[in-house]
Design a protein around this motif. Structure first.
Motif, PDB file in Angstrom:
ATOM      1  N   GLY A  50      15.734 -16.273  20.411  1.00 16.08           N
ATOM      2  CA  GLY A  50      14.766 -17.379  20.698  1.00 16.08           C
ATOM      3  C   GLY A  50      13.687 -16.976  21.743  1.00 16.08           C
ATOM      4  O   GLY A  50      13.494 -15.677  21.754  1.00 16.08           O
ATOM      5  N   PRO A  51      13.102 -17.843  22.091  1.00 18.58           N
ATOM      6  CA  PRO A  51      11.773 -17.551  23.217  1.00 18.58           C
ATOM      7  C   PRO A  51      12.278 -16.736  24.430  1.00 18.58           C
ATOM      8  O   PRO A  51      11.426 -16.083  24.729  1.00 18.58           O
ATOM      9  CB  PRO A  51      11.255 -19.002  23.381  1.00 18.58           C
ATOM     10  CG  PRO A  51      11.628 -19.916  22.403  1.00 18.58           C
ATOM     11  CD  PRO A  51      13.069 -19.249  21.708  1.00 18.58           C
ATOM     12  N   ASP A  52      13.521 -16.906  24.732  1.00 19.35           N
ATOM     13  CA  ASP A  52      13.931 -15.977  25.884  1.00 19.35           C
ATOM     14  C   ASP A  52      14.167 -14.846  25.784  1.00 19.35           C
ATOM     15  O   ASP A  52      13.721 -13.721  26.544  1.00 19.35           O
ATOM     16  CB  ASP A  52      15.243 -16.558  26.470  1.00 19.35           C
ATOM     17  CG  ASP A  52      14.988 -18.125  27.398  1.00 19.35           C
ATOM     18  OD1 ASP A  52      13.905 -18.520  27.379  1.00 19.35           O
ATOM     19  OD2 ASP A  52      16.297 -18.995  27.065  1.00 19.35           O
ATOM     20  N   GLY A  53      14.217 -14.407  24.366  1.00 18.55           N
ATOM     21  CA  GLY A  53      14.220 -13.006  23.827  1.00 18.55           C
ATOM     22  C   GLY A  53      12.893 -12.179  24.078  1.00 18.55           C
ATOM     23  O   GLY A  53      13.316 -10.894  23.975  1.00 18.55           O
ATOM     24  N   VAL A  54      11.936 -12.796  24.303  1.00 27.11           N
ATOM     25  CA  VAL A  54      10.872 -12.026  24.294  1.00 27.11           C
ATOM     26  C   VAL A  54      10.351 -11.819  25.793  1.00 27.11           C
ATOM     27  O   VAL A  54       9.367 -11.298  26.238  1.00 27.11           O
ATOM     28  CB  VAL A  54       9.526 -12.599  23.433  1.00 27.11           C
ATOM     29  CG1 VAL A  54       9.986 -12.286  21.949  1.00 27.11           C
ATOM     30  CG2 VAL A  54       9.130 -13.742  23.996  1.00 27.11           C
ATOM     31  N   ALA A  55      11.103 -12.389  26.532  1.00 28.59           N
ATOM     32  CA  ALA A  55      10.873 -12.233  28.253  1.00 28.59           C
ATOM     33  C   ALA A  55      10.903 -10.855  28.500  1.00 28.59           C
ATOM     34  O   ALA A  55      11.853 -10.050  27.974  1.00 28.59           O
ATOM     35  CB  ALA A  55      11.855 -13.060  28.912  1.00 28.59           C
ATOM     36  N   PRO A  56      10.334 -10.226  29.720  1.00 27.69           N
ATOM     37  CA  PRO A  56      10.222  -8.795  30.061  1.00 27.69           C
ATOM     38  C   PRO A  56      11.799  -8.677  30.434  1.00 27.69           C
ATOM     39  O   PRO A  56      12.430  -9.271  30.899  1.00 27.69           O
ATOM     40  CB  PRO A  56       9.092  -9.120  31.147  1.00 27.69           C
ATOM     41  CG  PRO A  56       8.304 -10.097  30.923  1.00 27.69           C
ATOM     42  CD  PRO A  56       9.072 -11.121  30.505  1.00 27.69           C
ATOM     43  N   ARG A  57      12.141  -7.370  30.386  1.00 25.43           N
ATOM     44  CA  ARG A  57      13.434  -6.939  30.776  1.00 25.43           C
ATOM     45  C   ARG A  57      13.047  -5.766  31.509  1.00 25.43           C
ATOM     46  O   ARG A  57      12.229  -4.969  31.388  1.00 25.43           O
ATOM     47  CB  ARG A  57      14.052  -6.605  29.262  1.00 25.43           C
ATOM     48  CG  ARG A  57      14.581  -7.564  28.364  1.00 25.43           C
ATOM     49  CD  ARG A  57      15.183  -7.110  27.265  1.00 25.43           C
ATOM     50  NE  ARG A  57      15.732  -8.132  26.320  1.00 25.43           N
ATOM     51  CZ  ARG A  57      16.283  -8.094  25.325  1.00 25.43           C
ATOM     52  NH1 ARG A  57      16.862  -7.143  24.978  1.00 25.43           N
ATOM     53  NH2 ARG A  57      16.125  -9.330  24.765  1.00 25.43           N
ATOM     54  N   SER A  58      14.047  -5.555  32.540  1.00 20.38           N
ATOM     55  CA  SER A  58      13.836  -4.525  33.480  1.00 20.38           C
ATOM     56  C   SER A  58      14.198  -3.243  32.799  1.00 20.38           C
ATOM     57  O   SER A  58      15.136  -3.099  31.716  1.00 20.38           O
ATOM     58  CB  SER A  58      15.183  -4.670  34.431  1.00 20.38           C
ATOM     59  OG  SER A  58      15.262  -3.648  35.141  1.00 20.38           O
ATOM     60  N   ARG A  59      13.696  -2.290  32.999  1.00 20.46           N
ATOM     61  CA  ARG A  59      13.577  -0.946  32.589  1.00 20.46           C
ATOM     62  C   ARG A  59      14.448   0.083  33.546  1.00 20.46           C
ATOM     63  O   ARG A  59      14.583   1.298  33.128  1.00 20.46           O
ATOM     64  CB  ARG A  59      12.300  -0.016  32.268  1.00 20.46           C
ATOM     65  CG  ARG A  59      11.725  -0.988  31.044  1.00 20.46           C
ATOM     66  CD  ARG A  59      10.210  -0.602  30.965  1.00 20.46           C
ATOM     67  NE  ARG A  59       9.963   0.677  31.309  1.00 20.46           N
ATOM     68  CZ  ARG A  59       8.766   1.322  30.764  1.00 20.46           C
ATOM     69  NH1 ARG A  59       8.015   0.849  29.815  1.00 20.46           N
ATOM     70  NH2 ARG A  59       8.328   2.384  31.210  1.00 20.46           N
ATOM     71  N   ALA A  60      14.836  -0.304  34.598  1.00 15.71           N
ATOM     72  CA  ALA A  60      15.676   0.435  35.647  1.00 15.71           C
ATOM     73  C   ALA A  60      17.082   0.847  35.121  1.00 15.71           C
ATOM     74  O   ALA A  60      17.648  -0.147  34.289  1.00 15.71           O
ATOM     75  CB  ALA A  60      15.775  -0.558  36.930  1.00 15.71           C
ATOM     76  N   PRO A  61      17.710   1.857  35.336  1.00 16.22           N
ATOM     77  CA  PRO A  61      18.847   2.208  34.901  1.00 16.22           C
ATOM     78  C   PRO A  61      20.003   1.014  35.552  1.00 16.22           C
ATOM     79  O   PRO A  61      19.764   0.575  36.511  1.00 16.22           O
ATOM     80  CB  PRO A  61      19.334   3.405  35.858  1.00 16.22           C
ATOM     81  CG  PRO A  61      17.712   4.040  36.259  1.00 16.22           C
ATOM     82  CD  PRO A  61      16.921   2.805  36.319  1.00 16.22           C
ATOM     83  N   ARG A  62      20.834   0.877  34.754  1.00 15.16           N
ATOM     84  CA  ARG A  62      21.950   0.090  35.200  1.00 15.16           C
ATOM     85  C   ARG A  62      22.839   0.564  36.323  1.00 15.16           C
ATOM     86  O   ARG A  62      23.451  -0.256  36.929  1.00 15.16           O
ATOM     87  CB  ARG A  62      22.830  -0.500  33.991  1.00 15.16           C
ATOM     88  CG  ARG A  62      21.826  -1.157  32.995  1.00 15.16           C
ATOM     89  CD  ARG A  62      22.848  -1.672  31.694  1.00 15.16           C
ATOM     90  NE  ARG A  62      21.767  -2.311  30.844  1.00 15.16           N
ATOM     91  CZ  ARG A  62      22.259  -3.111  29.992  1.00 15.16           C
ATOM     92  NH1 ARG A  62      23.593  -3.595  30.111  1.00 15.16           N
ATOM     93  NH2 ARG A  62      21.550  -3.795  29.154  1.00 15.16           N
ATOM     94  N   ALA A  63      23.096   1.733  36.031  1.00 16.29           N
ATOM     95  CA  ALA A  63      23.828   2.372  37.460  1.00 16.29           C
ATOM     96  C   ALA A  63      23.072   3.121  38.338  1.00 16.29           C
ATOM     97  O   ALA A  63      22.223   3.668  38.245  1.00 16.29           O
ATOM     98  CB  ALA A  63      24.875   3.101  36.500  1.00 16.29           C
TER      99      ALA A  63
END
Length: 57
Positions: free
Chosen positions: A44-57
């Protein structure tokens, strides 16, 4: 949420633009349009929100 991403998705889903046409119009790659549309369909609309590109660990 980044409004441009939602505008791109709506151009494809509501206005009937192809992924290539939307990419040209908004200055992004065709692959990015495909990714945004897929995320929108799944989350839905929340899926196009920016996501972090930082490593998870």
């Amino acid at each position: 949420m980044k409004p441009k991403n939602l505008v791109i998705v709506r151009a494809v889903t509501d206005q009937g633009l192809t992924h290539a046409e939307a990419a040209t119009r908004y200055g992004v790659t065709r692959q990015w349009v495909h990714t945004l549309v897929r995320r929108y369909e799944q989350e839905g609309p929340d899926g196009v929100a920016p996501r972090s590109r930082a490593p998870r660990a």
